[in-house]
Scaffold this motif. Structure first.
Motif: not given
Length: 134
Positions: A13-26, A50-52
């Protein structure tokens, strides 16, 4: 959960990235959750957010995952850098300068593309107006 850690949904919510996108970056190693809850949930800190945000800002400028990784490695090293030699600090700052210059060039290119897109939309709008008046 304490106030220092956030679950992935709040980070999304804070980064306006999807859960899927965050998991992909992980999965690609660009961001790693700072902790896990007892239940195994990913926990993130303000530094992770901040990194995201850096990654999110690089994406529309067309930076590759490898370029993102390189920039983040340089900033990580600078941030941790009490033991940096003067040469290493200069080299890392030169890398950052290169990314800043590339970002500026890409912003100029995007502004040009946007201007052309706005001209096209205006041409269509004028055409529709003329067609409606006929």
């Amino acid at each position: 959960m304490n106030g220092e850690h956030m679950q992935i949904g709040e980070v999304a919510a804070r980064t306006e990235l999807s859960l899927r996108t965050i998991r992909h970056y992980e999965e690609t190693g660009l961001v790693i959750p700072s902790a896990r809850s007892q239940g195994g949930f990913r926990l993130y800190t303000e530094a992770d957010v901040a990194r995201l945000m850096v990654i999110r800002r690089m994406k529309p400028l067309g930076f590759s995952l490898e370029e993102m990784r390189e920039l983040l490695a340089a900033t990580d090293r600078l941030d941790a850098g009490a033991d940096l030699s003067d040469d290493e600090r200069r080299e890392l700052l030169a890398r950052l300068r290169g990314f800043e210059e590339a970002a500026q060039r890409r912003v100029v290119d995007l502004r040009t593309q946007l201007a052309r897109a706005e001209e096209f939309a205006a041409t269509l709008r004028d055409r529709l107006t003329r067609g409606a008046a006929s």
